[in-house]
Scaffold this motif. Structure first.
Motif, PDB file in Angstrom:
ATOM      1  N   ALA A 105      -9.600   0.741   0.661  1.00  0.00           N
ATOM      2  CA  ALA A 105     -10.862   0.992  -0.642  1.00  0.00           C
ATOM      3  C   ALA A 105     -10.410   1.718  -1.776  1.00  0.00           C
ATOM      4  O   ALA A 105     -10.626   1.360  -2.899  1.00  0.00           O
ATOM      5  CB  ALA A 105     -12.053   1.508  -0.176  1.00  0.00           C
ATOM      6  N   ARG A 106      -9.718   2.880  -1.656  1.00  0.00           N
ATOM      7  CA  ARG A 106      -9.116   3.445  -2.586  1.00  0.00           C
ATOM      8  C   ARG A 106      -7.982   2.844  -3.419  1.00  0.00           C
ATOM      9  O   ARG A 106      -8.023   2.820  -4.440  1.00  0.00           O
ATOM     10  CB  ARG A 106      -8.610   4.840  -2.076  1.00  0.00           C
ATOM     11  CG  ARG A 106      -8.094   5.798  -3.114  1.00  0.00           C
ATOM     12  CD  ARG A 106      -7.724   7.116  -2.541  1.00  0.00           C
ATOM     13  NE  ARG A 106      -7.038   8.046  -3.787  1.00  0.00           N
ATOM     14  CZ  ARG A 106      -6.618   9.081  -3.704  1.00  0.00           C
ATOM     15  NH1 ARG A 106      -7.071   9.926  -2.510  1.00  0.00           N
ATOM     16  NH2 ARG A 106      -6.149   9.872  -4.664  1.00  0.00           N
ATOM     17  N   LEU A 107      -7.114   2.319  -2.743  1.00  0.00           N
ATOM     18  CA  LEU A 107      -6.091   1.571  -3.430  1.00  0.00           C
ATOM     19  C   LEU A 107      -6.541   0.156  -4.072  1.00  0.00           C
ATOM     20  O   LEU A 107      -6.049  -0.133  -5.333  1.00  0.00           O
ATOM     21  CB  LEU A 107      -4.972   1.185  -2.182  1.00  0.00           C
ATOM     22  CG  LEU A 107      -4.287   2.424  -1.454  1.00  0.00           C
ATOM     23  CD1 LEU A 107      -3.372   1.552  -0.601  1.00  0.00           C
ATOM     24  CD2 LEU A 107      -3.553   3.055  -2.604  1.00  0.00           C
ATOM     25  N   ARG A 113       6.661  -4.232  -4.778  1.00  0.00           N
ATOM     26  CA  ARG A 113       7.495  -4.609  -3.356  1.00  0.00           C
ATOM     27  C   ARG A 113       8.735  -4.570  -3.984  1.00  0.00           C
ATOM     28  O   ARG A 113       9.987  -4.283  -3.161  1.00  0.00           O
ATOM     29  CB  ARG A 113       7.118  -6.013  -3.040  1.00  0.00           C
ATOM     30  CG  ARG A 113       5.772  -6.064  -2.276  1.00  0.00           C
ATOM     31  CD  ARG A 113       6.071  -5.566  -0.867  1.00  0.00           C
ATOM     32  NE  ARG A 113       7.342  -6.219  -0.061  1.00  0.00           N
ATOM     33  CZ  ARG A 113       6.989  -7.327   0.588  1.00  0.00           C
ATOM     34  NH1 ARG A 113       5.987  -7.773   0.815  1.00  0.00           N
ATOM     35  NH2 ARG A 113       8.208  -7.868   1.161  1.00  0.00           N
ATOM     36  N   ALA A 114       9.099  -5.377  -5.354  1.00  0.00           N
ATOM     37  CA  ALA A 114      10.559  -5.399  -5.642  1.00  0.00           C
ATOM     38  C   ALA A 114      11.290  -4.281  -5.671  1.00  0.00           C
ATOM     39  O   ALA A 114      12.411  -4.046  -5.294  1.00  0.00           O
ATOM     40  CB  ALA A 114      10.697  -6.353  -6.902  1.00  0.00           C
ATOM     41  N   ARG A 115      10.457  -3.096  -6.456  1.00  0.00           N
ATOM     42  CA  ARG A 115      10.952  -1.782  -6.507  1.00  0.00           C
ATOM     43  C   ARG A 115      11.287  -1.020  -5.131  1.00  0.00           C
ATOM     44  O   ARG A 115      12.288  -0.364  -4.880  1.00  0.00           O
ATOM     45  CB  ARG A 115      10.214  -0.981  -7.321  1.00  0.00           C
ATOM     46  CG  ARG A 115      10.543   0.406  -7.528  1.00  0.00           C
ATOM     47  CD  ARG A 115       9.695   1.201  -8.351  1.00  0.00           C
ATOM     48  NE  ARG A 115       9.873   1.196  -9.832  1.00  0.00           N
ATOM     49  CZ  ARG A 115       9.368   1.631 -10.831  1.00  0.00           C
ATOM     50  NH1 ARG A 115       8.260   2.466 -10.469  1.00  0.00           N
ATOM     51  NH2 ARG A 115       9.595   1.674 -11.998  1.00  0.00           N
ATOM     52  N   ALA A 116      10.051  -1.300  -4.300  1.00  0.00           N
ATOM     53  CA  ALA A 116      10.317  -0.507  -2.941  1.00  0.00           C
ATOM     54  C   ALA A 116      11.607  -1.334  -2.218  1.00  0.00           C
ATOM     55  O   ALA A 116      12.490  -0.473  -1.672  1.00  0.00           O
ATOM     56  CB  ALA A 116       9.151  -0.844  -2.271  1.00  0.00           C
ATOM     57  N   HIS A 160       0.743  -1.225  -0.042  1.00  0.00           N
ATOM     58  CA  HIS A 160      -0.096  -0.145   0.016  1.00  0.00           C
ATOM     59  C   HIS A 160       0.937   1.184   0.119  1.00  0.00           C
ATOM     60  O   HIS A 160       0.723   2.423  -0.786  1.00  0.00           O
ATOM     61  CB  HIS A 160      -0.815   0.016   1.252  1.00  0.00           C
ATOM     62  CG  HIS A 160      -1.557  -1.233   1.357  1.00  0.00           C
ATOM     63  ND1 HIS A 160      -2.285  -1.703   2.386  1.00  0.00           N
ATOM     64  CD2 HIS A 160      -1.918  -2.269   0.452  1.00  0.00           C
ATOM     65  CE1 HIS A 160      -2.963  -2.808   2.312  1.00  0.00           C
ATOM     66  NE2 HIS A 160      -2.968  -3.057   1.112  1.00  0.00           N
ATOM     67  N   GLN A 161       1.912   1.192   0.697  1.00  0.00           N
ATOM     68  CA  GLN A 161       2.922   2.443   0.858  1.00  0.00           C
ATOM     69  C   GLN A 161       3.522   2.719  -0.277  1.00  0.00           C
ATOM     70  O   GLN A 161       3.795   3.438  -1.007  1.00  0.00           O
ATOM     71  CB  GLN A 161       3.811   2.275   1.813  1.00  0.00           C
ATOM     72  CG  GLN A 161       4.746   3.348   2.084  1.00  0.00           C
ATOM     73  CD  GLN A 161       3.925   4.946   2.487  1.00  0.00           C
ATOM     74  OE1 GLN A 161       3.149   4.756   3.421  1.00  0.00           O
ATOM     75  NE2 GLN A 161       4.151   5.821   1.862  1.00  0.00           N
ATOM     76  N   ALA A 162       4.091   1.339  -1.148  1.00  0.00           N
ATOM     77  CA  ALA A 162       4.647   1.555  -2.315  1.00  0.00           C
ATOM     78  C   ALA A 162       3.611   2.089  -3.474  1.00  0.00           C
ATOM     79  O   ALA A 162       4.068   2.879  -4.217  1.00  0.00           O
ATOM     80  CB  ALA A 162       5.039   0.365  -2.923  1.00  0.00           C
ATOM     81  N   MET A 163       2.381   1.632  -3.456  1.00  0.00           N
ATOM     82  CA  MET A 163       1.375   2.348  -4.410  1.00  0.00           C
ATOM     83  C   MET A 163       1.237   3.676  -4.051  1.00  0.00           C
ATOM     84  O   MET A 163       1.367   4.373  -5.020  1.00  0.00           O
ATOM     85  CB  MET A 163      -0.159   1.594  -4.233  1.00  0.00           C
ATOM     86  CG  MET A 163      -0.119   0.166  -4.653  1.00  0.00           C
ATOM     87  SD  MET A 163      -1.513  -0.744  -4.207  1.00  0.00           S
ATOM     88  CE  MET A 163      -2.808   0.151  -5.410  1.00  0.00           C
TER      89      MET A 163
END
Length: 319
Positions: A289-291, A310-313, A265-268
C-alpha cells in the motif's frame, strides 16, 4: 509493401527500444548493425501475419524524428497488396504502434521529473525508452505459461522453437524471420518439446480465448484495471503476476502499478531510500500500500516508470 509513418508524441528512441529488446530474453532478438528493427508477428485478428522493418533517424534536439516502417501483411503464402489505406494495413500500423508504446501520448512524461528526482534520474539514464511490448496479449499470456517454474532462458528457447517449427516465415528487410504461431495453429498442436501436457493444454485454452476475443488488447485497456486483471486471472495458468504481465506488456496499458512484481517493489525501496525494515516488511499488504501510494505520482505513466526501475535494477545486477 506499405510504408507508414508514426510521429511520436513525447520522447521516443527506437535505438533505445532495440537495445532493450536485445536484453529482453523472451524476445530472442538478434541485433542488426544497420539500425533497422525487424519484427514478424501474428496480427491481432489471429489470421494474418505481419512483417515490419522499422527505422528512425537520430536527432540531436528534444523533438524525436518520425518512426517509419515498411509493412507487409501475409495471409498464408499470399502477401496482401500494398496500401496504407486498407483495413489490414491500418490495423498492422496500429498494432506496431502499440508494441512500441507509440499509441500513448507521452508529452507529459518528462514533467514527472520536475517533482521526482528518481524519475528524473531514470529518464536521464534511459532517454527515450518506452515499454517495448509483446506483440499481443495472446503472446504475453503464452509466454507466462511457458515460463512458469522453468528458467527464463529455457522458456525463451521453447518459444523460439515454436516460432521456427510452427510459425510463418516472412522476409523483412532482407532477413528471414519466423513469427510466433497464430492461435489457430497453436491450438492444434498435440505435442511441444519441453512442455508438459498440462502446459500444452493451457496453451490451447489461451489460443481459444484469443480467437474468442478474450485477449483483445483494446478491450483489456478500455476496462478498469482491476476488472481487466480479474478477467485475465480466470484464464488457465494466469495468476496475479501473469495477469499484470498480459495487461501491461501484452495490451500495452501505460498506467498500471505492478502489485504482483516484487522486483519492482525492491527496486522502488532501493531507489527511494526506504528504510530496511520497510523494504523487508513481512506485512506485505502494508508495504504494498505504501509503494502504491508512492507510485501515484507517476500517473498516467506508472507502467513506464516501473519498466525503467526494472531496467536499472537489471543493469545494476549485470554490472
Amino acid at each position: 509493401m506499405t510504408s507508414v509513418s508514426i510521429t511520436p508524441k513525447g520522447p521516443f528512441s527506437l535505438a533505445a527500444s532495440r537495445r532493450f529488446l536485445e536484453d529482453f530474453t523472451p524476445a530472442s532478438y538478434d541485433h542488426a548493425a544497420d539500425g533497422v528493427l525487424r519484427l514478424a508477428f501474428p496480427a491481432d485478428d489471429g489470421v494474418h501475419v505481419i512483417g515490419c522493418a522499422v527505422r528512425q533517424k537520430e536527432t540531436a534536439g528534444p523533438t524525436p524524428a518520425a518512426v517509419t516502417a515498411d509493412i507487409t501483411v501475409h495471409h498464408g503464402d499470399t502477401t496482401l497488396p500494398a496500401g496504407s489505406g486498407t483495413d489490414h494495413h491500418r490495423a498492422a500500423r496500429a498494432q506496431l504502434a502499440r508494441i512500441l508504446s507509440l499509441d500513448v501520448d507521452g508529452t507529459g512524461f518528462p514533467a514527472l521529473a520536475d517533482t521526482d528526482t528518481v524519475v528524473a534520474g531514470l529518464q536521464a539514464e534511459y532517454p527515450g525508452l518506452r515499454p517495448v511490448c509483446f506483440h499481443s496479449p495472446y503472446e504475453a499470456a503464452v509466454w507466462a505459461v511457458i515460463g512458469n517454474r522453468i528458467r527464463m532462458s529455457q522458456a525463451a528457447a521453447i518459444k523460439a522453437r515454436l516460432a521456427r517449427d510452427h510459425g510463418q516465415a516472412v522476409r523483412v528487410a532482407g532477413q528471414e524471420l519466423h513469427a510466433f504461431p497464430a492461435p489457430d495453429v497453436l491450438r492444434r498442436l498435440d505435442r511441444v518439446e519441453g512442455l508438459s501436457d498440462t502446459k500444452l493444454e493451457r496453451l490451447r485454452a489461451l489460443s481459444e480465448a484469443a480467437l474468442d476475443g478474450g485477449l483483445d488488447a483494446a478491450t483489456l485497456r478500455d476496462q478498469p484495471v482491476e476488472s481487466a486483471l480479474t478477467a485475465l486471472r480466470k484464464l488457465p495458468g494466469i495468476g496475479p503476476f501473469s495477469a499484470e504481465l498480459v495487461l501491461i506488456r501484452g495490451a500495452g496499458h501505460p498506467d498500471v502499478f505492478p502489485a504482483a512484481e516484487p522486483r519492482v517493489h525492491q527496486a522502488m525501496a532501493t531507489q527511494y531510500g526506504l528504510d530496511a525494515a520497510t523494504a523487508g516488511d513481512p506485512a506485505r499488504l502494508a508495504r504494498l500500500a505504501r509503494l502504491a501510494r508512492l507510485a501515484t505520482a507517476w500517473r498516467p505513466y506508472r507502467s513506464w516508470v516501473a519498466l525503467l526501475l526494472r531496467a536499472r535494477a537489471q543493469d545494476s545486477a549485470s554490472r
